[in-house]
Write a protein that holds these residues in place. Structure first.
Motif, PDB file in Angstrom:
ATOM      1  N   ASP A  83     -17.871 -14.148 -28.820  1.00  0.00           N
ATOM      2  CA  ASP A  83     -17.590 -14.644 -30.082  1.00  0.00           C
ATOM      3  C   ASP A  83     -16.988 -13.466 -30.922  1.00  0.00           C
ATOM      4  OD1 ASP A  83     -17.732 -16.031 -32.691  1.00  0.00           O
ATOM      5  OD2 ASP A  83     -19.924 -15.234 -33.117  1.00  0.00           O
ATOM      6  N   ARG A  88     -10.798 -16.702 -33.923  1.00  0.00           N
ATOM      7  CA  ARG A  88     -10.663 -18.289 -34.503  1.00  0.00           C
ATOM      8  C   ARG A  88     -11.928 -18.487 -35.313  1.00  0.00           C
ATOM      9  NH1 ARG A  88      -9.890 -21.934 -29.438  1.00  0.00           N
ATOM     10  NH2 ARG A  88     -11.351 -20.545 -28.884  1.00  0.00           N
ATOM     11  N   ASN A  89     -11.810 -19.598 -36.083  1.00  0.00           N
ATOM     12  CA  ASN A  89     -12.903 -19.923 -37.327  1.00  0.00           C
ATOM     13  C   ASN A  89     -13.708 -20.967 -36.524  1.00  0.00           C
ATOM     14  OD1 ASN A  89     -14.465 -20.604 -39.192  1.00  0.00           O
ATOM     15  ND2 ASN A  89     -12.704 -21.530 -40.584  1.00  0.00           N
ATOM     16  N   ASN A  90     -14.696 -20.489 -35.413  1.00  0.00           N
ATOM     17  CA  ASN A  90     -15.618 -21.391 -34.624  1.00  0.00           C
ATOM     18  C   ASN A  90     -16.916 -20.712 -34.559  1.00  0.00           C
ATOM     19  OD1 ASN A  90     -14.738 -19.704 -32.868  1.00  0.00           O
ATOM     20  ND2 ASN A  90     -13.839 -21.050 -31.346  1.00  0.00           N
ATOM     21  N   GLU A  91     -17.078 -19.872 -35.179  1.00  0.00           N
ATOM     22  CA  GLU A  91     -18.631 -19.271 -35.133  1.00  0.00           C
ATOM     23  C   GLU A  91     -19.603 -20.333 -35.121  1.00  0.00           C
ATOM     24  OE1 GLU A  91     -16.608 -17.709 -37.365  1.00  0.00           O
ATOM     25  OE2 GLU A  91     -15.987 -16.128 -36.243  1.00  0.00           O
ATOM     26  N   THR A  93     -19.565 -23.070 -33.307  1.00  0.00           N
ATOM     27  CA  THR A  93     -19.612 -23.616 -31.845  1.00  0.00           C
ATOM     28  C   THR A  93     -20.259 -22.608 -31.251  1.00  0.00           C
ATOM     29  OG1 THR A  93     -17.473 -24.641 -32.310  1.00  0.00           O
ATOM     30  CG2 THR A  93     -18.199 -24.204 -30.135  1.00  0.00           C
ATOM     31  N   TYR A  94     -20.259 -21.479 -31.110  1.00  0.00           N
ATOM     32  CA  TYR A  94     -21.033 -20.241 -30.668  1.00  0.00           C
ATOM     33  C   TYR A  94     -22.291 -20.134 -30.842  1.00  0.00           C
ATOM     34  CZ  TYR A  94     -16.400 -18.509 -28.624  1.00  0.00           C
ATOM     35  OH  TYR A  94     -15.422 -18.372 -27.990  1.00  0.00           O
TER      36      TYR A  94
END
Length: 123
Positions: A83, A88-91, A93-94
């Motif tokens: 992470d 990218r803007n996908n925290e 998801t992680y």
């Protein structure tokens, strides 16, 4: 998720989360420890797990399930490092993946302890 605010107070640009170097190193050391400790338990055929208010020693086939939960724990810490590297803007998801892994590891460990106790004490 963090956003950088401009002079007018509007949200301008996404700022990816940053995990300090010391925490990343600590995560790597925990990953290495969990893998080696679990491997040692599988090699010996006995896996000792100190818990908050007691201890559990898994033996026989239960060692493999305990090792699986330790591997999932290592994967949990590895995903936190991923992470940090992913800008990218996908925290979210992680975070969701880490929550699923944590729940699955806890479920496997509790199931293993319950079955091991039932077989040991013949409940």
């Amino acid at each position: 998720m963090r956003y950088k605010k401009g002079k007018t107070g509007n949200i301008e640009k996404y700022v990816p989360n940053e995990i300090p170097r010391s925490q990343r190193i600590a995560n790597k050391l925990v990953i290495i420890f969990l893998i080696f400790y679990g491997s040692y338990g599988v090699y010996n055929g006995s896996l000792y797990l100190p818990l908050g208010r007691g201890e559990v020693t898994l033996q026989g086939n239960a060692v493999y399930f305990g090792f699986a939960s330790l591997l999932l724990g290592a994967l949990y810490f590895l995903i936190e490092i991923f992470d940090h590297c992913d800008k990218r803007n996908n925290e979210f998801t992680y975070k969701r993946i880490r929550d699923v892994i944590k729940g699955l590891a806890a479920l496997i460990l509790l199931f293993t302890i319950a079955v091991s106790a039932a077989l040991t004490y013949e409940i």
